[in-house]
Motif scaffolding. Structure first.
Motif, PDB file in Angstrom:
ATOM      1  N   GLY A 169       0.833  -1.190   0.000  1.00 42.69           N
ATOM      2  CA  GLY A 169       0.000   0.000   0.000  1.00 42.69           C
ATOM      3  C   GLY A 169       0.872   1.247   0.000  1.00 42.69           C
ATOM      4  O   GLY A 169       2.094   1.175   0.144  1.00 42.69           O
ATOM      5  N   PHE A 170       0.223   2.391  -0.118  1.00 41.02           N
ATOM      6  CA  PHE A 170       0.956   3.647  -0.154  1.00 41.02           C
ATOM      7  C   PHE A 170       0.445   4.640   0.887  1.00 41.02           C
ATOM      8  O   PHE A 170       0.921   5.760   0.961  1.00 41.02           O
ATOM      9  CB  PHE A 170       0.874   4.260  -1.550  1.00 41.02           C
ATOM     10  CG  PHE A 170       1.622   3.456  -2.579  1.00 41.02           C
ATOM     11  CD1 PHE A 170       2.947   3.736  -2.858  1.00 41.02           C
ATOM     12  CD2 PHE A 170       1.011   2.401  -3.244  1.00 41.02           C
ATOM     13  CE1 PHE A 170       3.649   2.984  -3.787  1.00 41.02           C
ATOM     14  CE2 PHE A 170       1.698   1.652  -4.180  1.00 41.02           C
ATOM     15  CZ  PHE A 170       3.021   1.944  -4.456  1.00 41.02           C
ATOM     16  N   TYR A 171      -0.492   4.191   1.738  1.00 46.22           N
ATOM     17  CA  TYR A 171      -1.057   5.105   2.720  1.00 46.22           C
ATOM     18  C   TYR A 171      -0.072   5.456   3.827  1.00 46.22           C
ATOM     19  O   TYR A 171      -0.292   6.393   4.585  1.00 46.22           O
ATOM     20  CB  TYR A 171      -2.353   4.536   3.313  1.00 46.22           C
ATOM     21  CG  TYR A 171      -2.240   3.164   3.917  1.00 46.22           C
ATOM     22  CD1 TYR A 171      -1.707   2.955   5.190  1.00 46.22           C
ATOM     23  CD2 TYR A 171      -2.704   2.044   3.219  1.00 46.22           C
ATOM     24  CE1 TYR A 171      -1.613   1.694   5.743  1.00 46.22           C
ATOM     25  CE2 TYR A 171      -2.609   0.771   3.762  1.00 46.22           C
ATOM     26  CZ  TYR A 171      -2.064   0.605   5.028  1.00 46.22           C
ATOM     27  OH  TYR A 171      -1.978  -0.657   5.557  1.00 46.22           O
ATOM     28  N   HIS A 172       1.020   4.688   3.927  1.00 45.10           N
ATOM     29  CA  HIS A 172       2.029   5.002   4.944  1.00 45.10           C
ATOM     30  C   HIS A 172       3.140   5.896   4.379  1.00 45.10           C
ATOM     31  O   HIS A 172       4.158   6.119   5.027  1.00 45.10           O
ATOM     32  CB  HIS A 172       2.616   3.714   5.523  1.00 45.10           C
ATOM     33  CG  HIS A 172       3.347   2.854   4.530  1.00 45.10           C
ATOM     34  ND1 HIS A 172       2.804   2.458   3.335  1.00 45.10           N
ATOM     35  CD2 HIS A 172       4.590   2.308   4.571  1.00 45.10           C
ATOM     36  CE1 HIS A 172       3.681   1.715   2.669  1.00 45.10           C
ATOM     37  NE2 HIS A 172       4.760   1.610   3.383  1.00 45.10           N
ATOM     38  N   HIS A 173       2.928   6.396   3.149  1.00 48.81           N
ATOM     39  CA  HIS A 173       3.867   7.333   2.518  1.00 48.81           C
ATOM     40  C   HIS A 173       5.289   6.772   2.454  1.00 48.81           C
ATOM     41  O   HIS A 173       6.213   7.322   3.058  1.00 48.81           O
ATOM     42  CB  HIS A 173       3.863   8.682   3.244  1.00 48.81           C
ATOM     43  CG  HIS A 173       2.512   9.318   3.322  1.00 48.81           C
ATOM     44  ND1 HIS A 173       1.859   9.818   2.212  1.00 48.81           N
ATOM     45  CD2 HIS A 173       1.679   9.515   4.373  1.00 48.81           C
ATOM     46  CE1 HIS A 173       0.682  10.310   2.576  1.00 48.81           C
ATOM     47  NE2 HIS A 173       0.543  10.128   3.877  1.00 48.81           N
ATOM     48  N   TRP A 202      -2.428   0.518  11.743  1.00 51.24           N
ATOM     49  CA  TRP A 202      -3.463   1.482  11.365  1.00 51.24           C
ATOM     50  C   TRP A 202      -4.124   2.075  12.594  1.00 51.24           C
ATOM     51  O   TRP A 202      -4.487   1.364  13.535  1.00 51.24           O
ATOM     52  CB  TRP A 202      -4.519   0.785  10.501  1.00 51.24           C
ATOM     53  CG  TRP A 202      -5.556   1.724   9.961  1.00 51.24           C
ATOM     54  CD1 TRP A 202      -6.832   1.904  10.420  1.00 51.24           C
ATOM     55  CD2 TRP A 202      -5.406   2.626   8.866  1.00 51.24           C
ATOM     56  NE1 TRP A 202      -7.485   2.856   9.682  1.00 51.24           N
ATOM     57  CE2 TRP A 202      -6.625   3.316   8.715  1.00 51.24           C
ATOM     58  CE3 TRP A 202      -4.343   2.919   7.997  1.00 51.24           C
ATOM     59  CZ2 TRP A 202      -6.833   4.282   7.728  1.00 51.24           C
ATOM     60  CZ3 TRP A 202      -4.543   3.873   7.004  1.00 51.24           C
ATOM     61  CH2 TRP A 202      -5.780   4.529   6.890  1.00 51.24           C
ATOM     62  N   LYS A 205       0.094   5.943  15.936  1.00 51.63           N
ATOM     63  CA  LYS A 205       1.208   6.759  15.452  1.00 51.63           C
ATOM     64  C   LYS A 205       2.520   6.023  15.692  1.00 51.63           C
ATOM     65  O   LYS A 205       2.669   5.312  16.655  1.00 51.63           O
ATOM     66  CB  LYS A 205       1.220   8.107  16.177  1.00 51.63           C
ATOM     67  CG  LYS A 205      -0.001   8.968  15.869  1.00 51.63           C
ATOM     68  CD  LYS A 205       0.108  10.307  16.555  1.00 51.63           C
ATOM     69  CE  LYS A 205      -1.105  11.174  16.234  1.00 51.63           C
ATOM     70  NZ  LYS A 205      -1.013  12.513  16.889  1.00 51.63           N
TER      71      LYS A 205
END
Length: 205
Positions: A169-173, A202, A205
């Motif tokens: 995935g790419f949601y964690h940059h 998810w 932090k």
């Protein structure tokens, strides 16, 4: 999934693209204190050389010594077996590992696992994992999938295997190739409830 913690993992490298996933997974399993029984095919050696400039010795004992030195672990923690070592622990249901991971998994090995053929130790170890109802995680690397590939993967899923394509995935940059690799490795470790710090969970932090 068994209730007891996973301590011994059979890890198989096959000839599919994606060897960086397999090597990083091996490193993380060893760092977490797990015992690993490593199996690899001749095609996996070719892929390791092509993708990572990594030479895996053909002889299992030489490969074991090389990888133990690379990861600074004992030969009791990391054992390597050749494809024809039929007296190796993964070959029998009397001494199976707690879980098995095939990463990366070629479509040829996927087909063999789905149909119960056991021409070499990787296929036999998967057959044992299925019949003994131990966790089996398959990381198939192919694109696109044919209907035949999908049928074989579906059959393995119906037999209880987890099909986990290496689709980061790419949601964690992600900032690097290593971040993308770690995303997939984290998903594999999560399946076995093995703690890691590869990326935040998810909602945390």
């Amino acid at each position: 999934m068994h209730n007891h913690p996973v301590q011994t993992v059979t890890l198989a490298f096959t000839g599919a693209s994606g060897m960086p996933y397999g090597i990083r997974l091996l490193e993380c399993l060893l760092q977490s204190g797990k015992n690993v029984w490593l199996l690899y095919s001749q095609a996996a050696q070719v892929v390791a050389q092509q993708e990572m400039n990594l030479t895996l010795p053909s002889n299992a004992k030489a490969c074991q010594a090389f990888l133990c030195g690379r990861f600074q672990v004992s030969e009791q923690q990391l054992r390597v077996f050749g494809k024809d070592e039929w007296f190796a622990p993964p070959a029998s249901g009397t001494n199976p590992a707690d879980a098995m991971i095939v990463c990366p998994a070629s479509m040829g090995v996927v087909a063999a696992m789905a149909h119960g053929t056991s021409d070499h130790l990787i296929e036999r170890a998967a057959d044992v994992a299925i019949k003994e109802r131990r966790p089996l995680i398959i990381v198939p690397r192919e694109a696109p999938f044919s209907s035949l590939h999908l049928e074989n993967l579906l059959k393995l899923s119906q037999l209880g295997a987890v099909i986990l394509p290496p689709s980061p995935g790419f949601y964690h940059h992600p900032q690097s190739m290593e971040d993308l690799i770690d995303f997939v490795v984290a998903r594999i470790l999560d399946q076995l409830r093995i703690p890691h710090t590869l990326m935040a969970k998810w909602g945390e932090k």
